[in-house]
Each structure stands twice: as C-alpha cells, then as structure tokens.
Design a protein around this motif. Sequence first.
Motif, mmCIF file in Angstrom:
data_model
loop_
_atom_site.group_PDB
_atom_site.id
_atom_site.type_symbol
_atom_site.label_atom_id
_atom_site.label_comp_id
_atom_site.label_asym_id
_atom_site.label_seq_id
_atom_site.Cartn_x
_atom_site.Cartn_y
_atom_site.Cartn_z
ATOM 1 N N PRO A 52 -2.416 1.130 3.255
ATOM 2 C CA PRO A 52 -2.405 2.523 3.691
ATOM 3 C C PRO A 52 -2.812 3.442 2.534
ATOM 4 C CG PRO A 52 -0.399 1.401 4.372
ATOM 5 C CD PRO A 52 -1.101 0.479 3.426
ATOM 6 N N PRO A 53 -3.231 4.672 2.811
ATOM 7 C CA PRO A 53 -3.620 5.598 1.747
ATOM 8 C C PRO A 53 -2.496 5.774 0.720
ATOM 9 C CG PRO A 53 -4.275 6.467 3.880
ATOM 10 C CD PRO A 53 -3.425 5.254 4.152
ATOM 11 N N GLU A 54 -2.871 5.872 -0.540
ATOM 12 C CA GLU A 54 -1.874 5.926 -1.605
ATOM 13 C C GLU A 54 -1.111 7.244 -1.613
ATOM 14 O OE1 GLU A 54 -4.379 7.214 -5.572
ATOM 15 O OE2 GLU A 54 -4.711 5.206 -4.764
ATOM 16 N N ILE A 55 0.137 7.161 -2.030
ATOM 17 C CA ILE A 55 1.019 8.313 -2.169
ATOM 18 C C ILE A 55 0.967 8.865 -3.582
ATOM 19 C CG2 ILE A 55 3.436 9.071 -2.047
ATOM 20 C CD1 ILE A 55 3.907 6.723 -0.102
ATOM 21 N N GLU A 63 -11.096 8.256 -8.220
ATOM 22 C CA GLU A 63 -10.442 9.136 -7.276
ATOM 23 C C GLU A 63 -9.396 8.368 -6.477
ATOM 24 O OE1 GLU A 63 -13.490 10.817 -4.887
ATOM 25 O OE2 GLU A 63 -14.365 12.008 -6.515
ATOM 26 N N ALA A 64 -8.570 9.119 -5.759
ATOM 27 C CA ALA A 64 -7.518 8.505 -4.944
ATOM 28 C C ALA A 64 -8.106 7.460 -4.006
ATOM 29 C CB ALA A 64 -6.790 9.580 -4.140
ATOM 30 N N ASN A 65 -7.364 6.369 -3.844
ATOM 31 C CA ASN A 65 -7.739 5.272 -2.953
ATOM 32 C C ASN A 65 -8.993 4.529 -3.406
ATOM 33 O OD1 ASN A 65 -5.576 5.732 -0.977
ATOM 34 N ND2 ASN A 65 -6.683 7.647 -0.586
ATOM 35 N N GLY A 66 -9.250 4.589 -4.711
ATOM 36 C CA GLY A 66 -10.338 3.834 -5.308
ATOM 37 C C GLY A 66 -9.873 3.160 -6.581
ATOM 38 N N ARG A 72 0.073 2.017 -8.645
ATOM 39 C CA ARG A 72 -0.318 2.632 -7.377
ATOM 40 C C ARG A 72 0.842 2.516 -6.406
ATOM 41 N NH1 ARG A 72 -3.789 0.921 -2.786
ATOM 42 N NH2 ARG A 72 -4.885 2.796 -2.051
ATOM 43 N N VAL A 73 1.120 3.590 -5.645
ATOM 44 C CA VAL A 73 2.214 3.613 -4.676
ATOM 45 C C VAL A 73 1.643 3.871 -3.291
ATOM 46 C CG1 VAL A 73 4.411 4.671 -4.033
ATOM 47 C CG2 VAL A 73 3.749 4.531 -6.457
ATOM 48 N N VAL A 74 2.031 3.024 -2.333
ATOM 49 C CA VAL A 74 1.563 3.163 -0.953
ATOM 50 C C VAL A 74 2.752 2.995 -0.017
ATOM 51 C CG1 VAL A 74 -0.756 2.311 -1.486
ATOM 52 C CG2 VAL A 74 1.019 0.699 -0.739
ATOM 53 N N PRO A 75 2.673 3.525 1.206
ATOM 54 C CA PRO A 75 3.724 3.228 2.191
ATOM 55 C C PRO A 75 3.764 1.727 2.471
ATOM 56 C CG PRO A 75 2.318 5.028 2.939
ATOM 57 C CD PRO A 75 1.630 4.414 1.748
ATOM 58 N N ASN A 76 4.969 1.201 2.680
ATOM 59 C CA ASN A 76 5.092 -0.206 3.049
ATOM 60 C C ASN A 76 4.514 -0.403 4.446
ATOM 61 O OD1 ASN A 76 6.160 -2.795 3.937
ATOM 62 N ND2 ASN A 76 7.503 -2.678 2.151
ATOM 63 N N LEU A 77 3.591 -1.330 4.563
ATOM 64 C CA LEU A 77 2.939 -1.559 5.854
ATOM 65 C C LEU A 77 3.933 -2.090 6.880
ATOM 66 C CD1 LEU A 77 0.113 -1.362 7.126
ATOM 67 C CD2 LEU A 77 -0.250 -3.757 6.495
ATOM 68 N N HIS A 104 10.056 4.201 2.809
ATOM 69 C CA HIS A 104 9.924 2.824 2.322
ATOM 70 C C HIS A 104 8.545 2.703 1.675
ATOM 71 C CE1 HIS A 104 10.600 -1.752 3.209
ATOM 72 N NE2 HIS A 104 10.357 -1.493 1.928
ATOM 73 N N GLU A 105 8.535 2.588 0.357
ATOM 74 C CA GLU A 105 7.287 2.591 -0.401
ATOM 75 C C GLU A 105 7.142 1.309 -1.217
ATOM 76 O OE1 GLU A 105 7.334 7.461 -1.081
ATOM 77 O OE2 GLU A 105 7.359 6.116 -2.828
ATOM 78 N N VAL A 106 5.894 0.926 -1.456
ATOM 79 C CA VAL A 106 5.564 -0.204 -2.332
ATOM 80 C C VAL A 106 4.930 0.344 -3.600
ATOM 81 C CG1 VAL A 106 4.127 -2.256 -2.635
ATOM 82 C CG2 VAL A 106 5.266 -1.835 -0.456
ATOM 83 N N ILE A 107 5.451 -0.083 -4.738
ATOM 84 C CA ILE A 107 4.876 0.277 -6.033
ATOM 85 C C ILE A 107 4.107 -0.932 -6.528
ATOM 86 C CG2 ILE A 107 5.364 0.923 -8.429
ATOM 87 C CD1 ILE A 107 7.955 1.631 -5.748
ATOM 88 N N VAL A 108 2.802 -0.831 -6.633
ATOM 89 C CA VAL A 108 1.991 -1.910 -7.200
ATOM 90 C C VAL A 108 2.076 -1.753 -8.716
ATOM 91 C CG1 VAL A 108 -0.249 -3.060 -7.223
ATOM 92 C CG2 VAL A 108 0.495 -1.798 -5.181
ATOM 93 N N ASP A 109 2.730 -2.718 -9.369
ATOM 94 C CA ASP A 109 3.126 -2.553 -10.762
ATOM 95 C C ASP A 109 1.961 -2.548 -11.737
ATOM 96 O OD1 ASP A 109 5.732 -2.695 -9.769
ATOM 97 O OD2 ASP A 109 5.877 -4.856 -10.125
#
Length: 342
Positions: A52-55, A63-66, A72-77, A104-109
């Motif tokens: 999903p688009p990044e938060i 740029e965002a989403n690239g 990077r933080v995104v909503p948990n699918l 509910h968010e996912v942080i890509v470390d």
Amino acid sequence: MSEIRYDRLHDDYVIVAPERLHRPDCAHDSGKESRKAARNCPFCEGHEAMTPPEIFALRDRGEANGPGWRTRVVPNLYKAVRIEAPRQSHGRGPYDLWEGFGAHEVIVDTPRHLLRMDAWTVAERRDWLSTLRSRLVDLRRDLRLVYFSLFKNHGRYGGATQSHPHSQLIALPTIPESLLARLHTARHYRQAHGHSLFQGVLDYEEESGNRIVASNEHFLAFCPYASQYAFEVQILAKEAGITSLVDLNDAGLEALARTIGKTVAALYRELGDFDFNITFNTPPMQKSVQTDEWYEEIPQFWRLGLRILPRLYNGGGFELESGMRINPVVPEEAARLLRDGK
C-alpha cells in the motif's frame, strides 16, 4: 535445582529449571524458510508498488513510493484493526463488542533483504529507532488512540510471515488489562518505597553485576532475575522521566542503538541464527477513563524499556493453563555467556 522466581516488573512468576535444558525435543530448529529470491519480496527497494502507499519514510533521494529510502512505513495489508472503522461498542448478551478501530502499520527496517540484525550498522539501528519514534509522535495526535504496541517478530517461531527485516505498530483505543496491571504495580511500588520500581531494579542489577550484558551512560542491558525466556535480555533507560521513545533525543537514540547492537551481536554469537521477538513497554500516551486518576504521574513511576525474547524452546500445556513459563537456562549463566563470550 529449580527455582520459582517472581518477575516484579511484569507481575508474574517464572520457573527456572535447568534440569529441563537437555530433555528430548526441548529446543526446536529455527526452521528458516529457504532464501527466496529478493525479486519476490514486497519490502525490497524497487518493489514499492507491491505494498500500500507509504505513510512515512526516511529518504536519501527519490519521491514517495519509489526507491531511495532507508526505512519505510506502510499500512499492514492484513491489518488487525483499521483507522477507518467507527469507534463504537455493542452489547451481545453477556459479552461486549467493539468495532475494529485502530492503526496497524508495518515498518520496513532496512532496504537490505534478509539482513540479520547483528549486521545492521549503527546508522541503520538509529534510523529504525527514529522511525518508530516518529510514528509514535504522529499517531498520538489522534486523541482516540491511547495504547501503542511496538514489536518486531523475527523468524517462524517469532511469528514473522515475511523474512525481510520489519517491525510493526498497533495502536488501540483501549489499554490491555495486562499493561494496566503493570502500571498499577509500578505506581504502588513508588508510593510504598519512594522511588520507582525501575530504578530499584537498575540499582540492584548494577550493584550485583552478575546479570549485566552491556551498559553505558544511558541504558543498561541485563538478563532479568526472573527471565521468562532462555537468554532473554531487557534494556532499561537509566534516566528518570524517559518513559518511551518519544522522550529520547537523538543522543539517546544513538545510545540505545549501540546498546541494542552490542546485545544482539552477543546473542547471535552464542545462539547462532535464532528466532526472536522484540517488544517495547510504551505506556499510555493519552489520558483516558482507564488512566484519568494517575496519568500525569507516569513519568514518576515508569521507564522506557524493551525486551529481546529468543524463541528457543517450545512451551506446553502447563504454560498455557497457568500463564507461567518454564525457563531452562539460569539467567546468571546466560548473562555470563553473553557478556564474556565463554
């Protein structure tokens, strides 16, 4: 000889039973999944369209989403709760039901695929902690959210479903009873003793020294007296008033990043490639009906801490029924191995 120890910080008992260390099938294989090609991983750099688009993101370029991000933080699918849900409750006979409101968010470390945490640089650990801090700062602006759970699952036995390094944040409009109980215990301890329970633990551990893994000016890492997990390590802030990551300045984040790095390196040295969980003890960050009486006192009796919980041994029916864990590794011996490497 086994002992029953009381974990005062978590208000629970633990059985330390070294006799069980060598029982058949006590330890499980980490069961690592095959190292699938990074081209299939939705968390790898260049695959931003697979999430999903990044938060939020820390970026060097782009740029965002690239591409070009460091975290990077995104909503948990597959979110447990959703911010779009109404905050409503309903009665169901003797039961209560609330709509699944929350975040509910996912942080890509890190962009680096399948990178073990002991191979992270200090800068990568600092970026990770800074991202967690930023998400807390942002989400607490929503006055409906009062409880914030930060955690990292690694490996199959740690509950991870993606092998790329990542963490998660779940924010809820209510506080779990287990955390409320720990808050009450800590508050009552301060009222009875004139100092915080956390300070008492820090003072005792530094004085005894036999459970310390690492220490610096800002943080102490140690194997808790009543460790619930074999080779469990707890890291506590030494400075009063530091109750969560939000209270840490950049120098504090740097000190915590270095403490985590030293601790994780020692764990990997002793345990090899192991599964684990990391949890943070974030207190309520909004006043609510549950905390109205003592919310302003939290900085006086609470202290930022995190737990690194290796998932080495299988539990069973006793743990499920009693809520008590059996730890087959004596904490003092675990600390000695992690500290001395011998």
